[in-house]
Write a protein that holds these residues in place. Structure first.
Motif, PDB file in Angstrom:
ATOM      1  N   ALA A   1      -3.571  -3.953  -3.436  1.00 27.59           N
ATOM      2  CA  ALA A   1      -4.157  -3.654  -2.126  1.00 27.59           C
ATOM      3  C   ALA A   1      -5.636  -4.044  -2.120  1.00 27.59           C
ATOM      4  O   ALA A   1      -6.147  -4.574  -1.124  1.00 27.59           O
ATOM      5  CB  ALA A   1      -3.981  -2.174  -1.784  1.00 27.59           C
ATOM      6  N   LEU A   2      -6.311  -3.798  -3.236  1.00 29.55           N
ATOM      7  CA  LEU A   2      -7.728  -4.163  -3.334  1.00 29.55           C
ATOM      8  C   LEU A   2      -7.888  -5.683  -3.371  1.00 29.55           C
ATOM      9  O   LEU A   2      -8.729  -6.247  -2.662  1.00 29.55           O
ATOM     10  CB  LEU A   2      -8.345  -3.547  -4.602  1.00 29.55           C
ATOM     11  CG  LEU A   2      -8.531  -2.022  -4.597  1.00 29.55           C
ATOM     12  CD1 LEU A   2      -8.863  -1.511  -5.991  1.00 29.55           C
ATOM     13  CD2 LEU A   2      -9.610  -1.617  -3.596  1.00 29.55           C
TER      14      LEU A   2
ATOM     15  N   TRP B   1       2.479   0.684   1.850  1.00 28.80           N
ATOM     16  CA  TRP B   1       2.091   0.144   3.159  1.00 28.80           C
ATOM     17  C   TRP B   1       0.755   0.740   3.607  1.00 28.80           C
ATOM     18  O   TRP B   1      -0.130   0.018   4.072  1.00 28.80           O
ATOM     19  CB  TRP B   1       3.192   0.441   4.201  1.00 28.80           C
ATOM     20  CG  TRP B   1       2.790  -0.036   5.555  1.00 28.80           C
ATOM     21  CD1 TRP B   1       2.909  -1.306   6.044  1.00 28.80           C
ATOM     22  CD2 TRP B   1       2.121   0.739   6.565  1.00 28.80           C
ATOM     23  NE1 TRP B   1       2.363  -1.373   7.304  1.00 28.80           N
ATOM     24  CE2 TRP B   1       1.872  -0.145   7.646  1.00 28.80           C
ATOM     25  CE3 TRP B   1       1.705   2.064   6.666  1.00 28.80           C
ATOM     26  CZ2 TRP B   1       1.240   0.279   8.819  1.00 28.80           C
ATOM     27  CZ3 TRP B   1       1.068   2.490   7.827  1.00 28.80           C
ATOM     28  CH2 TRP B   1       0.838   1.591   8.885  1.00 28.80           C
ATOM     29  N   VAL B   2       0.611   2.054   3.451  1.00 27.14           N
ATOM     30  CA  VAL B   2      -0.629   2.723   3.859  1.00 27.14           C
ATOM     31  C   VAL B   2      -1.824   2.158   3.077  1.00 27.14           C
ATOM     32  O   VAL B   2      -2.864   1.847   3.666  1.00 27.14           O
ATOM     33  CB  VAL B   2      -0.532   4.267   3.662  1.00 27.14           C
ATOM     34  CG1 VAL B   2      -1.880   4.933   3.900  1.00 27.14           C
ATOM     35  CG2 VAL B   2       0.535   4.866   4.583  1.00 27.14           C
ATOM     36  N   LEU B   3      -1.639   2.002   1.777  1.00 26.83           N
ATOM     37  CA  LEU B   3      -2.729   1.471   0.945  1.00 26.83           C
ATOM     38  C   LEU B   3      -3.148   0.066   1.383  1.00 26.83           C
ATOM     39  O   LEU B   3      -4.331  -0.221   1.552  1.00 26.83           O
ATOM     40  CB  LEU B   3      -2.293   1.429  -0.522  1.00 26.83           C
ATOM     41  CG  LEU B   3      -2.480   2.732  -1.309  1.00 26.83           C
ATOM     42  CD1 LEU B   3      -1.648   2.709  -2.584  1.00 26.83           C
ATOM     43  CD2 LEU B   3      -3.962   2.955  -1.636  1.00 26.83           C
ATOM     44  N   ARG B   4      -2.155  -0.796   1.568  1.00 24.82           N
ATOM     45  CA  ARG B   4      -2.462  -2.181   1.962  1.00 24.82           C
ATOM     46  C   ARG B   4      -3.168  -2.231   3.305  1.00 24.82           C
ATOM     47  O   ARG B   4      -4.181  -2.907   3.482  1.00 24.82           O
ATOM     48  CB  ARG B   4      -1.169  -3.010   2.046  1.00 24.82           C
ATOM     49  CG  ARG B   4      -0.665  -3.521   0.710  1.00 24.82           C
ATOM     50  CD  ARG B   4       0.373  -4.629   0.919  1.00 24.82           C
ATOM     51  NE  ARG B   4       1.466  -4.220   1.801  1.00 24.82           N
ATOM     52  CZ  ARG B   4       2.607  -3.685   1.362  1.00 24.82           C
ATOM     53  NH1 ARG B   4       2.831  -3.497   0.086  1.00 24.82           N
ATOM     54  NH2 ARG B   4       3.544  -3.326   2.224  1.00 24.82           N
ATOM     55  N   ARG B   5      -2.621  -1.497   4.268  1.00 30.64           N
ATOM     56  CA  ARG B   5      -3.171  -1.526   5.609  1.00 30.64           C
ATOM     57  C   ARG B   5      -4.576  -0.925   5.665  1.00 30.64           C
ATOM     58  O   ARG B   5      -5.486  -1.495   6.268  1.00 30.64           O
ATOM     59  CB  ARG B   5      -2.212  -0.807   6.562  1.00 30.64           C
ATOM     60  CG  ARG B   5      -2.755  -0.540   7.955  1.00 30.64           C
ATOM     61  CD  ARG B   5      -3.312  -1.766   8.648  1.00 30.64           C
ATOM     62  NE  ARG B   5      -2.314  -2.742   9.018  1.00 30.64           N
ATOM     63  CZ  ARG B   5      -1.580  -2.714  10.127  1.00 30.64           C
ATOM     64  NH1 ARG B   5      -1.717  -1.739  10.983  1.00 30.64           N
ATOM     65  NH2 ARG B   5      -0.708  -3.648  10.380  1.00 30.64           N
TER      66      ARG B   5
ATOM     67  N   ARG C   1     -15.208   1.486  -2.756  1.00 22.39           N
ATOM     68  CA  ARG C   1     -15.076   1.955  -1.372  1.00 22.39           C
ATOM     69  C   ARG C   1     -13.723   2.632  -1.112  1.00 22.39           C
ATOM     70  O   ARG C   1     -13.482   3.135  -0.021  1.00 22.39           O
ATOM     71  CB  ARG C   1     -15.274   0.795  -0.399  1.00 22.39           C
ATOM     72  CG  ARG C   1     -16.733   0.327  -0.339  1.00 22.39           C
ATOM     73  CD  ARG C   1     -16.892  -0.919   0.497  1.00 22.39           C
ATOM     74  NE  ARG C   1     -16.462  -0.726   1.876  1.00 22.39           N
ATOM     75  CZ  ARG C   1     -16.259  -1.714   2.738  1.00 22.39           C
ATOM     76  NH1 ARG C   1     -16.447  -2.981   2.350  1.00 22.39           N
ATOM     77  NH2 ARG C   1     -15.874  -1.450   3.967  1.00 22.39           N
ATOM     78  N   LEU C   2     -12.858   2.611  -2.101  1.00 23.65           N
ATOM     79  CA  LEU C   2     -11.545   3.257  -1.940  1.00 23.65           C
ATOM     80  C   LEU C   2     -11.527   4.607  -2.652  1.00 23.65           C
ATOM     81  O   LEU C   2     -11.830   4.702  -3.845  1.00 23.65           O
ATOM     82  CB  LEU C   2     -10.435   2.357  -2.506  1.00 23.65           C
ATOM     83  CG  LEU C   2      -9.014   2.942  -2.473  1.00 23.65           C
ATOM     84  CD1 LEU C   2      -8.554   3.243  -1.045  1.00 23.65           C
ATOM     85  CD2 LEU C   2      -8.022   1.989  -3.157  1.00 23.65           C
TER      86      LEU C   2
ATOM     87  N   ILE D   1       2.152   2.469  -9.604  1.00 26.98           N
ATOM     88  CA  ILE D   1       1.169   2.731  -8.550  1.00 26.98           C
ATOM     89  C   ILE D   1      -0.178   2.066  -8.859  1.00 26.98           C
ATOM     90  O   ILE D   1      -0.907   1.672  -7.950  1.00 26.98           O
ATOM     91  CB  ILE D   1       1.005   4.262  -8.318  1.00 26.98           C
ATOM     92  CG1 ILE D   1       0.073   4.574  -7.148  1.00 26.98           C
ATOM     93  CG2 ILE D   1       0.489   4.970  -9.572  1.00 26.98           C
ATOM     94  CD1 ILE D   1       0.578   4.164  -5.804  1.00 26.98           C
ATOM     95  N   VAL D   2      -0.493   1.916 -10.135  1.00 25.80           N
ATOM     96  CA  VAL D   2      -1.775   1.300 -10.491  1.00 25.80           C
ATOM     97  C   VAL D   2      -1.813  -0.152  -9.998  1.00 25.80           C
ATOM     98  O   VAL D   2      -2.804  -0.602  -9.407  1.00 25.80           O
ATOM     99  CB  VAL D   2      -2.026   1.355 -12.024  1.00 25.80           C
ATOM    100  CG1 VAL D   2      -3.350   0.696 -12.380  1.00 25.80           C
ATOM    101  CG2 VAL D   2      -2.005   2.801 -12.511  1.00 25.80           C
ATOM    102  N   ALA D   3      -0.700  -0.866 -10.193  1.00 26.18           N
ATOM    103  CA  ALA D   3      -0.629  -2.256  -9.733  1.00 26.18           C
ATOM    104  C   ALA D   3      -0.645  -2.332  -8.210  1.00 26.18           C
ATOM    105  O   ALA D   3      -1.218  -3.263  -7.633  1.00 26.18           O
ATOM    106  CB  ALA D   3       0.637  -2.920 -10.287  1.00 26.18           C
TER     107      ALA D   3
END
Ligand code: C2E
Ligand code: MG
Ligand code: MG
Ligand code: MG
Length: 286
Positions: A132-133, A93-97, A142-143, A125-127
């Motif tokens: 998210a990207l 959730w944190v990554l997506r947001r 930028r991440l 986690i890689v997927a």
């Protein structure tokens, strides 16, 4: 339980353990619900590039507003999520947001997202990062994925290959809280790290303690020689900011420069500059 046996025997010791366990289970259930219902939020703390005195990016920091208990710190609920198997969901959730929020910012700032070592147990986690990207359209460079030294100790589990996969996606890996864990210098050459964040415990003391300032300045030099950038965390005063500059740190982060703020406030901070001439930084309080 207390119904069948004599009450007295239970009451002597059971309440403490039981209450702790019940408290934890209740909080876990609340956290699960918070994740599902979107009751978590993110704050963004600015990170300044010292050479230009401009905001180069933000660290995304998770926040939980509990209806009865008020704000709960990530120092409390992240370990809870790790214990109860909720960390993968929380982390996704944190990554997506964070990716979505930052993709809308003008000026292409970077965003740093903290990853728990537990999130690195599985290649899934890689997927999650790739998704998210893709969903946000954020440029991978930028991440920044912040990991701690603990993650580097689990090399047997394949952390190096996992981190290489993140690099192949185009994201950067940042070593967080450097100096507080048990990693060794050999880790700095075995893992594809772009940047080292020097822990605030050293930064805080570097104005008054020669040993702390020696640790910070040596780490900055070492990192530079290894081709890595550095961030000092916990810059709480103008004096610490000046010291960080004099040590040629790449970036600085701390309450003196800006607290973690909402996304709307973060956007406003993009225009702010450190006033290098007078060494009087932009001050922001929440
Ligand atoms: P961290 O990654 O080292 O983040 C920096 C922490 O230091 C943040 O605390 C930030 O608010 C605080 N900080 C920043 N500047 C200053 C300063 O000048 N002085 C002082 N005293 N503190 C400062 P926060 O937000 O409470 O987060 C605590 C820790 O919780 C983070 O440490 C990180 O390890 C973890 N965390 C936060 N969000 C997440 C998340 O989304 N996922 C995971 N896995 N962990 C998270
Ligand atoms: Mg961090
Ligand atoms: Mg840190
Ligand atoms: Mg920390």
């Amino acid at each position: 339980q207390a119904k069948t046996t004599g009450r007295g025997t239970c009451l002597v010791y059971e309440p403490v353990l039981e209450q702790t366990r019940r408290h934890r289970l209740a909080l876990e259930a609340d956290l699960r619900q918070a994740i599902e219902t979107g009751a978590l939020s993110l704050r963004y703390q600015p990170i300044f590039e010292l050479a230009h005195g401009r905001v180069s990016g933000f660290e995304a920091l998770a926040r939980w507003y509990h209806p009865e208990r008020g704000w709960i710190s990530p120092a409390e609920f992240v370990p809870l999520a790790e214990q109860s198997g909720l960390i993968d969901e929380l982390g996704a959730w944190v990554l997506r947001r964070a990716c979505r929020d930052i993709s809308g910012f003008p000026g292409s700032p970077k965003v740093a997202v903290n990853l728990s070592t537990q999130q690195l147990r599985s290649e899934a986690i890689v997927a999650i990062v790739a998704d998210a990207l893709a969903q946000s359209g954020l440029a991978p460079e930028r991440l920044e994925l912040e990991i701690t030294e603990t993650a580097l100790l689990t090399e047997v589990l394949g952390t190096a290959s996992l981190l290489n996969k993140f690099r192949e996606l185009g994201t950067h890996i940042v070593l967080d809280d450097f100096g507080t864990g048990y990693s060794s210098l050999s880790h700095l050459r075995s893992f594809p790290l772009s940047k080292i964040k020097i822990d605030q415990s050293f930064v805080r003391d570097m104005a008054t303690d020669k040993q702390s300032s020696a640790i910070v300045s040596s780490t900055v030099e070492l990192a530079a020689k290894l081709g890595m950038l550095t961030t000092v965390e916990g810059v709480e005063t103008a004096e610490l900011l000046d010291l960080a500059r004099s040590m040629n740190c790449t970036e600085a982060q701390g309450y003196h420069l800006g607290r973690p703020v909402t996304i709307l406030e973060a956007v406003e901070m993009l225009d702010k500059r450190l006033d290098t001439a007078r060494s009087r930084p932009f001050l922001r309080s929440v």
